[in-house]
Design a protein around this motif. Sequence first.
Motif, PDB file in Angstrom:
ATOM      1  N   ALA A  13      27.900 -17.789  38.595  1.00 39.69           N
ATOM      2  CA  ALA A  13      27.645 -18.863  37.627  1.00 39.69           C
ATOM      3  C   ALA A  13      26.146 -19.083  37.446  1.00 39.69           C
ATOM      4  O   ALA A  13      25.668 -19.265  36.319  1.00 39.69           O
ATOM      5  N   ALA A  14      25.399 -19.049  38.543  1.00 41.75           N
ATOM      6  CA  ALA A  14      23.943 -19.236  38.461  1.00 41.75           C
ATOM      7  C   ALA A  14      23.301 -18.091  37.682  1.00 41.75           C
ATOM      8  O   ALA A  14      22.390 -18.311  36.867  1.00 41.75           O
ATOM      9  N   LEU A  15      23.759 -16.874  37.928  1.00 43.94           N
ATOM     10  CA  LEU A  15      23.204 -15.726  37.214  1.00 43.94           C
ATOM     11  C   LEU A  15      23.528 -15.781  35.721  1.00 43.94           C
ATOM     12  O   LEU A  15      22.689 -15.432  34.884  1.00 43.94           O
ATOM     13  N   LYS A  16      24.726 -16.232  35.389  1.00 43.35           N
ATOM     14  CA  LYS A  16      25.080 -16.369  33.977  1.00 43.35           C
ATOM     15  C   LYS A  16      24.207 -17.413  33.299  1.00 43.35           C
ATOM     16  O   LYS A  16      23.782 -17.228  32.149  1.00 43.35           O
ATOM     17  N   ALA A  17      23.939 -18.506  33.989  1.00 49.85           N
ATOM     18  CA  ALA A  17      23.077 -19.549  33.426  1.00 49.85           C
ATOM     19  C   ALA A  17      21.651 -19.021  33.227  1.00 49.85           C
ATOM     20  O   ALA A  17      21.015 -19.289  32.207  1.00 49.85           O
ATOM     21  N   GLU A  18      21.160 -18.283  34.209  1.00 50.01           N
ATOM     22  CA  GLU A  18      19.818 -17.699  34.104  1.00 50.01           C
ATOM     23  C   GLU A  18      19.752 -16.700  32.951  1.00 50.01           C
ATOM     24  O   GLU A  18      18.773 -16.657  32.195  1.00 50.01           O
ATOM     25  N   LEU A  19      20.788 -15.899  32.791  1.00 50.70           N
ATOM     26  CA  LEU A  19      20.844 -14.941  31.685  1.00 50.70           C
ATOM     27  C   LEU A  19      20.818 -15.662  30.341  1.00 50.70           C
ATOM     28  O   LEU A  19      20.093 -15.254  29.418  1.00 50.70           O
ATOM     29  N   ALA A  20      21.565 -16.747  30.215  1.00 51.20           N
ATOM     30  CA  ALA A  20      21.572 -17.512  28.969  1.00 51.20           C
ATOM     31  C   ALA A  20      20.185 -18.091  28.683  1.00 51.20           C
ATOM     32  O   ALA A  20      19.709 -18.057  27.538  1.00 51.20           O
ATOM     33  N   ARG A  21      19.521 -18.593  29.715  1.00 50.42           N
ATOM     34  CA  ARG A  21      18.175 -19.152  29.534  1.00 50.42           C
ATOM     35  C   ARG A  21      17.196 -18.063  29.095  1.00 50.42           C
ATOM     36  O   ARG A  21      16.386 -18.270  28.183  1.00 50.42           O
ATOM     37  N   MET A  22      17.290 -16.900  29.707  1.00 50.24           N
ATOM     38  CA  MET A  22      16.387 -15.807  29.354  1.00 50.24           C
ATOM     39  C   MET A  22      16.651 -15.306  27.935  1.00 50.24           C
ATOM     40  O   MET A  22      15.714 -14.947  27.222  1.00 50.24           O
ATOM     41  N   ARG A  23      17.916 -15.296  27.526  1.00 49.41           N
ATOM     42  CA  ARG A  23      18.234 -14.907  26.144  1.00 49.41           C
ATOM     43  C   ARG A  23      17.606 -15.879  25.156  1.00 49.41           C
ATOM     44  O   ARG A  23      17.093 -15.470  24.115  1.00 49.41           O
ATOM     45  N   ASP A  24      17.671 -17.175  25.471  1.00 50.84           N
ATOM     46  CA  ASP A  24      17.060 -18.175  24.595  1.00 50.84           C
ATOM     47  C   ASP A  24      15.545 -17.975  24.512  1.00 50.84           C
ATOM     48  O   ASP A  24      14.958 -18.041  23.432  1.00 50.84           O
ATOM     49  N   GLU A  25      14.916 -17.744  25.653  1.00 55.21           N
ATOM     50  CA  GLU A  25      13.463 -17.516  25.667  1.00 55.21           C
ATOM     51  C   GLU A  25      13.103 -16.256  24.892  1.00 55.21           C
ATOM     52  O   GLU A  25      12.092 -16.216  24.182  1.00 55.21           O
ATOM     53  N   LEU A  26      13.910 -15.219  25.014  1.00 49.75           N
ATOM     54  CA  LEU A  26      13.660 -13.981  24.286  1.00 49.75           C
ATOM     55  C   LEU A  26      13.774 -14.203  22.775  1.00 49.75           C
ATOM     56  O   LEU A  26      12.970 -13.674  22.003  1.00 49.75           O
ATOM     57  N   ALA A  27      14.738 -14.999  22.361  1.00 50.95           N
ATOM     58  CA  ALA A  27      14.896 -15.294  20.934  1.00 50.95           C
ATOM     59  C   ALA A  27      13.661 -16.028  20.405  1.00 50.95           C
ATOM     60  O   ALA A  27      13.182 -15.721  19.307  1.00 50.95           O
ATOM     61  N   VAL A  28      13.144 -16.972  21.177  1.00 54.26           N
ATOM     62  CA  VAL A  28      11.938 -17.694  20.763  1.00 54.26           C
ATOM     63  C   VAL A  28      10.752 -16.737  20.697  1.00 54.26           C
ATOM     64  O   VAL A  28       9.964 -16.777  19.743  1.00 54.26           O
ATOM     65  N   ALA A  29      10.632 -15.863  21.680  1.00 50.33           N
ATOM     66  CA  ALA A  29       9.530 -14.897  21.689  1.00 50.33           C
ATOM     67  C   ALA A  29       9.604 -13.962  20.485  1.00 50.33           C
ATOM     68  O   ALA A  29       8.581 -13.651  19.868  1.00 50.33           O
ATOM     69  N   ARG A  30      10.805 -13.524  20.143  1.00 47.40           N
ATOM     70  CA  ARG A  30      10.966 -12.648  18.974  1.00 47.40           C
ATOM     71  C   ARG A  30      10.521 -13.348  17.702  1.00 47.40           C
ATOM     72  O   ARG A  30       9.837 -12.755  16.864  1.00 47.40           O
ATOM     73  N   LYS A  31      10.910 -14.610  17.544  1.00 42.43           N
ATOM     74  CA  LYS A  31      10.513 -15.366  16.353  1.00 42.43           C
ATOM     75  C   LYS A  31       8.997 -15.528  16.305  1.00 42.43           C
ATOM     76  O   LYS A  31       8.385 -15.428  15.239  1.00 42.43           O
ATOM     77  N   THR A  32       8.384 -15.778  17.452  1.00 40.55           N
ATOM     78  CA  THR A  32       6.927 -15.924  17.510  1.00 40.55           C
ATOM     79  C   THR A  32       6.244 -14.616  17.112  1.00 40.55           C
ATOM     80  O   THR A  32       5.296 -14.620  16.323  1.00 40.55           O
TER      81      THR A  32
END
Length: 51
Positions: A13-32
């Motif tokens: 569960a912790a790893l899934k949450a971390e993966l979701a957070r990293m996906r969100d950060e990656l999406a923001v980085a791509r937009k930037t």
Amino acid sequence: MADHPPALRAEIAALKAELARMRDELAVARKTIQALNLQLRREQMRPPTAR
């Protein structure tokens, strides 16, 4: 996952949450990056005297 020990379930569960957070950060980085690329292209299209 029901047959996994509780500690392993918690880790999954912790790893899934971390993966979701990293996906969100990656999406923001791509937009930037896309915005910066667009800005750079616009600046390069201007005549040198307009810079």
